[in-house]
Design an enzyme around this catalytic site. Sequence first.
Site, mmCIF file in Angstrom:
data_model
loop_
_atom_site.group_PDB
_atom_site.id
_atom_site.type_symbol
_atom_site.label_atom_id
_atom_site.label_comp_id
_atom_site.label_asym_id
_atom_site.label_seq_id
_atom_site.Cartn_x
_atom_site.Cartn_y
_atom_site.Cartn_z
ATOM 1 N N ARG A 303 0.873 -1.176 0.000
ATOM 2 C CA ARG A 303 0.000 0.000 0.000
ATOM 3 C C ARG A 303 0.908 1.224 0.000
ATOM 4 N NH1 ARG A 303 -2.397 0.990 5.508
ATOM 5 N NH2 ARG A 303 -0.973 2.755 5.471
ATOM 6 N N HIS A 307 -3.686 4.614 4.468
ATOM 7 C CA HIS A 307 -4.816 3.672 4.456
ATOM 8 C C HIS A 307 -5.998 4.290 3.723
ATOM 9 C CE1 HIS A 307 -7.872 0.860 5.661
ATOM 10 N NE2 HIS A 307 -8.531 1.820 6.261
ATOM 11 N N TYR A 316 3.295 5.283 11.970
ATOM 12 C CA TYR A 316 3.543 3.875 12.294
ATOM 13 C C TYR A 316 4.450 3.114 11.329
ATOM 14 C CZ TYR A 316 -0.463 3.523 9.074
ATOM 15 O OH TYR A 316 -1.304 3.652 8.007
HETATM 16 C C1 LIG Z 1 -15.379 -5.491 10.668
HETATM 17 C C2 LIG Z 1 -14.520 -4.283 10.504
HETATM 18 N N1 LIG Z 1 -13.702 -3.914 11.496
HETATM 19 C C3 LIG Z 1 -12.942 -2.819 11.377
HETATM 20 C C4 LIG Z 1 -12.979 -2.059 10.250
HETATM 21 C C5 LIG Z 1 -12.133 -0.804 10.148
HETATM 22 N N2 LIG Z 1 -11.111 -0.987 9.133
HETATM 23 C C6 LIG Z 1 -11.279 -0.533 7.884
HETATM 24 S S1 LIG Z 1 -10.044 -0.985 6.884
HETATM 25 C C7 LIG Z 1 -9.219 -1.766 8.113
HETATM 26 C C8 LIG Z 1 -7.927 -2.456 7.806
HETATM 27 C C9 LIG Z 1 -8.065 -3.407 6.679
HETATM 28 O O1 LIG Z 1 -6.843 -3.951 6.346
HETATM 29 P P1 LIG Z 1 -6.691 -4.980 5.159
HETATM 30 O O2 LIG Z 1 -7.687 -6.078 5.290
HETATM 31 O O3 LIG Z 1 -5.267 -5.379 5.099
HETATM 32 O O4 LIG Z 1 -7.095 -4.177 3.857
HETATM 33 P P2 LIG Z 1 -6.430 -2.842 3.264
HETATM 34 O O5 LIG Z 1 -7.143 -1.707 3.894
HETATM 35 O O6 LIG Z 1 -4.989 -2.870 3.585
HETATM 36 O O7 LIG Z 1 -6.703 -2.882 1.813
HETATM 37 C C10 LIG Z 1 -9.928 -1.661 9.308
HETATM 38 C C11 LIG Z 1 -9.480 -2.201 10.605
HETATM 39 C C12 LIG Z 1 -13.855 -2.468 9.235
HETATM 40 N N3 LIG Z 1 -13.984 -1.776 8.087
HETATM 41 N N4 LIG Z 1 -14.608 -3.577 9.376
#
Ligand SMILES: Cc1ncc(C[n+]2csc(CCOP(=O)(O)OP(=O)(O)O)c2C)c(N)n1
Lengths: 409, 333
Positions: A303, A307, A316
């Site tokens: 990435r 985020h 971080y």
């Molecule tokens: C059930 C849930 N918990 C928390 C979140 C908040 N949240 C949004 S994105 C994220 C991290 C996701 O990481 P990843 O699966 O690696 O996907 P990326 O964003 O890196 O594409 C979090 C904790 C959420 N959207 N859904």
Amino acid sequence: MSEHLTEDAPPAQPIVDARHLQHHETTVQPMMEHDITDGGPDMVQFVDGDGNRLETTEANAPYAKIVEDMTSEDARSMYRDLVLVRRVDAEGFALQRQGELGLWPSLLGQEAAQVGAGRAMRPQDYAFPGYREHGVAWCRGVPPENLLGIFRGVNHGGWDSNANNFHLYTIVIGNQMLHATGYAMGVQRDGKVGTGDPDRDTAVMAFTGDGGTAQGDYNEALVFASVSNAPLVFFVQNNQWAISEPNYKQFRIPPYLRARGFGFPGVRVDGNDVLAVYAVTKAALDAARAGQGPTLIEAFTYRMGAHTTSDDPTKYRPAAELDIWKEKDPIKRMRGFMETKGHADASFFEQIDAEADELAARIRKACQEMPDPDLRTMFDHTYAEEHPVIEAEKAEFSAYLDSFEEAGR
Amino acid sequence: MSAMTSVQRLTLAKGLNQGLRKAMEDDPKVVLMGEDVGKLGGVFRITEGLQKDFGEDRVIDTPLAESGIVGTAVGLALRGYRPVVEIQFDGFIYPAFDQIVSQVAKLHARSLGHLKLPMVIRVPFGGGIGAVEHHSESNEAYFAHTAGLRVVAVSDPADAYWMIQQAIRSDDPVMFYEPKRRYHERAEVELDEAAEAPLPLHRARVTREGTDVTLLAYGPTVKTCLQAAEAAAAEGKSLEVVDLRSLSPLDLDTITTSVKKTGRAVTVHEAATFLGMGAELAALVQRECFHHLEAPVLRVGGYNIPYPPSRFEEEFLPGLDRVLDAVDESLAY
Ligand SMILES: Cc1ncc(C[n+]2csc(CCOP(=O)(O)OP(=O)(O)O)c2C)c(N)n1
Ligand SMILES: [Mg+2]
């Protein structure tokens, strides 16, 4: 402090004494950091960072034929997708910064993972995205303008998923993995697997991130897909970060190795190598359509941005990481490959850049001209059939709005 | 500490942060857990600096799985820890719903009192921040409806500081609702218990006194109601604002004392009115204050639709106008 249960239970392991804040002696052995820039020998890769075609390896050999069968035209149109998708993303980011969008989750760095996967799908296949899959949307033919409504706060998606076989974005991490699995179970029941007819046999793709692999729904989806031998490809974009949490906070064994434990194959692919992603995904989709069941693909990528536009990654993660991954840039790599192979000349690349400019202008215009929704439509579509509470509230709300107009307030 | 230095001007977010810090200093069994709560300090920075100062054993960046977070918090609590869980946004609590209603809420009863679950589940809730879907929900009624859980909602920095500590000290599981659109509101906070004793956790507070209508609110709508009371005062109407603070149990004494005085009540929350907290309040008030009521209890709240896209939220959320309309309606009886 009130007394609690373990007052007379055996003493817990000694833990940090709050009064010695600087010395966190720990009895907990956490997972260790690992090199997040090296996907290891299992990773399928065809083109290196400079665009050189790599030798055959044990990992890439099963997919070599797919890459060899690709024409110059295929390479050019994939390159075009990479550039246009990056441009869609850059425009989304800019529109957020200018206040036109409330939020934008950038896919910067993940273009090859998404274009490789999206391009491997056939029209009858179906995709279940998370919230960052703008590149998959593009490959499915979803107009990028359609993605803006969510981030502008105008709708929650609103597009007809069946128009392009691209489901709505799913923000609750993991939910869509089960939907994709169930959809694939439906495909099986429709007799659209293993007939040998390339226009009939159908597969489903489920997208999530590295963080998503920790979620219950994700793991349940893998179980359901496995026991039903569903025509499904799980596509995990491992971009190394789940907001501020690195891989080692989410798993000890990488996603592609875990698939085996669920009963089906897993493959790690260089997510910044569009040819490799395309080839691996095509093979997995072909197998799924042929009735051979699910495959899990882990696209090893990064990435490059925050985020989302709300996030500040300097809090971080070290900047040095970014520099290493810049060298692996998916577009630079594909372009190098095409130039070496003579798949395109300078005018082609210029033409694509011009097309990207036009696309960006089109998206910008569509965003700026997107009308604010009619407030009275807020109640629409809560139910498919009439519902008295909705009707009553809608009338009440309408009268409320009218009272302002009458009062000229 | 002198009285002068024990008062600090804090945001609601900082009040929580300081309260958590104090709780961790006071009791080494307090552990924080959640997504991004460690190094990042949480997406709202409520736990900022705590991992640095208390270490990774006590401030845990968990895997991304809410059922896992709450389920392991149960285990930690069974082992004598006092876990404080952060759910990143209201709309992401549902994967943990099963753990909360089936285990967190019931273990004390199932064990005939042998087991205690001294845990806190912090939920940033409510809308008004222009977010995408699942980031603006008000799901407190689901949990207030569940026996075995205590449910509180803070509305200002002082309560944030004290109530988080009280919730952590409770031997029952506490659902702790934080109004995310008010995180940056500032106020003076008396940090010294000796100088000013904090109100007990489950007591409501009359935040503004008035004589004509009682507004019953909690979390983010307390401020809305205070503004409404200010606007009404300019028109000669005197509104009393009660900040419920605790949703389960409700502080019936404070509520009924106020309504008996004014004879009128309007409930105000962001959650849908249908089976929302206002429904319970209306039922209790009509039962307890029947002979004092001059008007039916009226409810102002979110509409009974999924939380809408952010361009609608100004109209969806109960704002000044809708509160004042309800006040007028009540006064017209
Ligand atoms: C059930 C849930 N918990 C928390 C979140 C908040 N949240 C949004 S994105 C994220 C991290 C996701 O990481 P990843 O699966 O690696 O996907 P990326 O964003 O890196 O594409 C979090 C904790 C959420 N959207 N859904
Ligand atoms: Mg990720």
